[in-house]
Enzyme design. Sequence first.
Site, PDB file in Angstrom:
ATOM      1  N   CYS A  61       0.839  -1.189   0.000  1.00 56.00           N
ATOM      2  CA  CYS A  61       0.000   0.000   0.000  1.00 56.00           C
ATOM      3  C   CYS A  61       0.878   1.244   0.000  1.00 56.00           C
ATOM      4  CB  CYS A  61      -0.946   0.103   1.186  1.00 56.00           C
ATOM      5  SG  CYS A  61      -1.937  -1.366   1.454  1.00 56.00           S
ATOM      6  N   LYS A  92       4.237  -3.412  -7.178  1.00 56.35           N
ATOM      7  CA  LYS A  92       5.659  -3.263  -7.478  1.00 56.35           C
ATOM      8  C   LYS A  92       6.532  -3.554  -6.267  1.00 56.35           C
ATOM      9  CE  LYS A  92       9.072  -1.898 -10.124  1.00 56.35           C
ATOM     10  NZ  LYS A  92       9.526  -2.944 -11.052  1.00 56.35           N
TER      11      LYS A  92
HETATM   12  O1  M6R Z   1      11.981  -4.616  -5.124  1.00 55.39           O
HETATM   13  P1  M6R Z   1      12.527  -6.000  -5.225  1.00 55.39           P
HETATM   14  O2  M6R Z   1      13.553  -6.160  -6.298  1.00 55.39           O
HETATM   15  O3  M6R Z   1      13.049  -6.505  -3.901  1.00 55.39           O
HETATM   16  O4  M6R Z   1      11.296  -6.908  -5.596  1.00 55.39           O
HETATM   17  C1  M6R Z   1      11.412  -8.300  -5.610  1.00 55.39           C
HETATM   18  C2  M6R Z   1      10.244  -8.939  -6.327  1.00 55.39           C
HETATM   19  O5  M6R Z   1       9.050  -8.657  -5.655  1.00 55.39           O
HETATM   20  C3  M6R Z   1      10.132  -8.468  -7.777  1.00 55.39           C
HETATM   21  O6  M6R Z   1      11.303  -8.730  -8.486  1.00 55.39           O
HETATM   22  C4  M6R Z   1       8.962  -9.167  -8.475  1.00 55.39           C
HETATM   23  O7  M6R Z   1       9.226 -10.523  -8.606  1.00 55.39           O
HETATM   24  C5  M6R Z   1       8.694  -8.519  -9.835  1.00 55.39           C
HETATM   25  N1  M6R Z   1       7.279  -8.456 -10.041  1.00 55.39           N
HETATM   26  C6  M6R Z   1       9.287  -9.289 -10.950  1.00 55.39           C
HETATM   27  O8  M6R Z   1       9.027  -8.742 -12.188  1.00 55.39           O
END
Ligand code: M6R
Length: 592
Positions: free
Chosen positions: A2, A587
């Site tokens: 959020c 995200k």
């Molecule tokens: O912000 P982060 O790189 O730690 O996020 C990790 C994952 O949540 C992120 O890479 C997620 O798998 C994406 N949706 C992949 O495209």
Amino acid sequence: MCGIYGIIGKCKNIDKVAINALYELEYRGYDSSGIAFLNTNKEIKVIKSTGKIENLEKNINNHEVSTECLIAHTRWATHGKISTSNAHPHTSENVAIVHNGIITNYEELKNKLNSYKFYGECDSEVIAKLMDYNLQRSKTALEAFCKTIKELKGSYAIECIVKGEYNTIFIARKESPIYVCKYKDTVIASSDLITFPKQTSTYFEVSENQICELKKSKIKFFDLELNEIKGTSKKYDINENKVSLNNYSHFMLKEIFDIPKALNDTMKKLESSDKLNIDLSRFEKVHFIACGTAYHSACVGAFMVQSLCGIDAQSHIASEWIDSPTLCNKNHLFVMISQSGETFDTILALKKAKQNGCICLSITNTSYSTLANLSDYVLPIVAGKEVAVASTKVYNACNLACLYLANKIKAERQNLELNLNDIKIDYNEITKLLNAEFEKEFANTLINYKTIFFLGKCEDYITAMEASLKLKEITYINSSAYPSGELKHGTLALVDNETLIIAYLTNANYTDKMISALSEVKARGGKVLLLSNQTLPKALVDYSIKLSSGNSSINMLLYSIIPMQKLAYYTAIKLNKNPDKPRNLAKSVTVA
Ligand code: M6R
């Protein structure tokens, strides 16, 4: 997850300002959204909508928002379905709150507050009721807010407004970020600096175990005994984080085309951070930890360290590692990888590693993030803000940081200076892959398959895993990645003439084994798309994407994913899905 936002003070079109901020925070969740404000009669008014922020915007247009004190929220549902009653702000008679995080003792608190009528299923609602309860038992609203915070367990960033307290927003946080800034006649609080006006260059970070009280043009900090304390301000170039689509139809496509710049800017930054003041030669083992796409970069990092430095390296999924037996000691280096630097599981992994006395280095695209702040060292990625939920350019840039780190460990172990010429980025090949038309066309073919398997061996298996994740998250087509030698141990049962196999082969050492795997597929009627720098027998390949033969398979990890990032994008477009905001996802995943 959020996103939360709050603004207090004289501001023209305050509702529009808040809506624009919510659009910027939409990457944190977009299931529902809402605002609450104190109107001129000192009453709390709430407007909420389900779905995208534009629904809230339309809803607000039908109301008069006359206020100098407003809080706002965009939700990614964890507790309770997507509905207006579960949307934030949450209220009780005298209070409205917005919350990012999870209240783990909400059942217990709900029992204590059994004289209140709860209208929804969201854990956050209990905060509003508890604040109301404490208001009736405290001399001031500040005291009530402090009591409330002390009773909460879990993670939170909270903004709270109280009936009668016309010019005040109360704020507290634990394990979820919130920042505060002053701008002209207003004071603003937000989950992300990106929402701050571009003219601001200083912000305050609200620390844990602090209460922050926003008044018109005033920001005050208190400890949990309500002694006033000094806040710490930080400098930041907000402009760095402002992004626009330019002429692209979606952020995902723009971000794929940003890859050369992301690599170039990251390389420059890595060159200047060459003085990373850490003795890398002393570590016996390197652990790479992350989630999702960043986990695939972690696999790349472990592969590179093992291949180039000849020391043990392992990649771990953060959410698994935090609950696994701890097999580490002070001679192990931990590398956390995260685009946002706010991924809760990765932060928990970092805390566990630190509790075990280990040094933690983070690779992140967000220099002011919680992960960066908690790490002993930071290896920065300069990919620019990534807006699309599916991570693309940051994956490529993280792989570059891993390559830099592996080369640096190698150099220090050999008592040599790091030679940056060892890290070559083939921009010609990247441009060629970006400009190829094949993926747009092939999306028409791909949508006809219900079963898709990605194959690869060792470094190519990592790219296969990332390619499969990209396709799944934005097209909702089911696919899995397998090491090419593993297919015959079970999954081959699913292969028939309605199956598409997408195979990666960038290392000549694996050619014979890939030929065996593809022969097994072809014998069952499967169709094959090959991405390779080699040419395999025609009978084994239905479609192909040629990768350049001039680079090592390790260097190819910087870009070999590009065709599959594009294919996932064009397939989503073909299927009429929004690639920037896939269903059920956000995200930044700031919950465990
Ligand atoms: O912000 P982060 O790189 O730690 O996020 C990790 C994952 O949540 C992120 O890479 C997620 O798998 C994406 N949706 C992949 O495209």
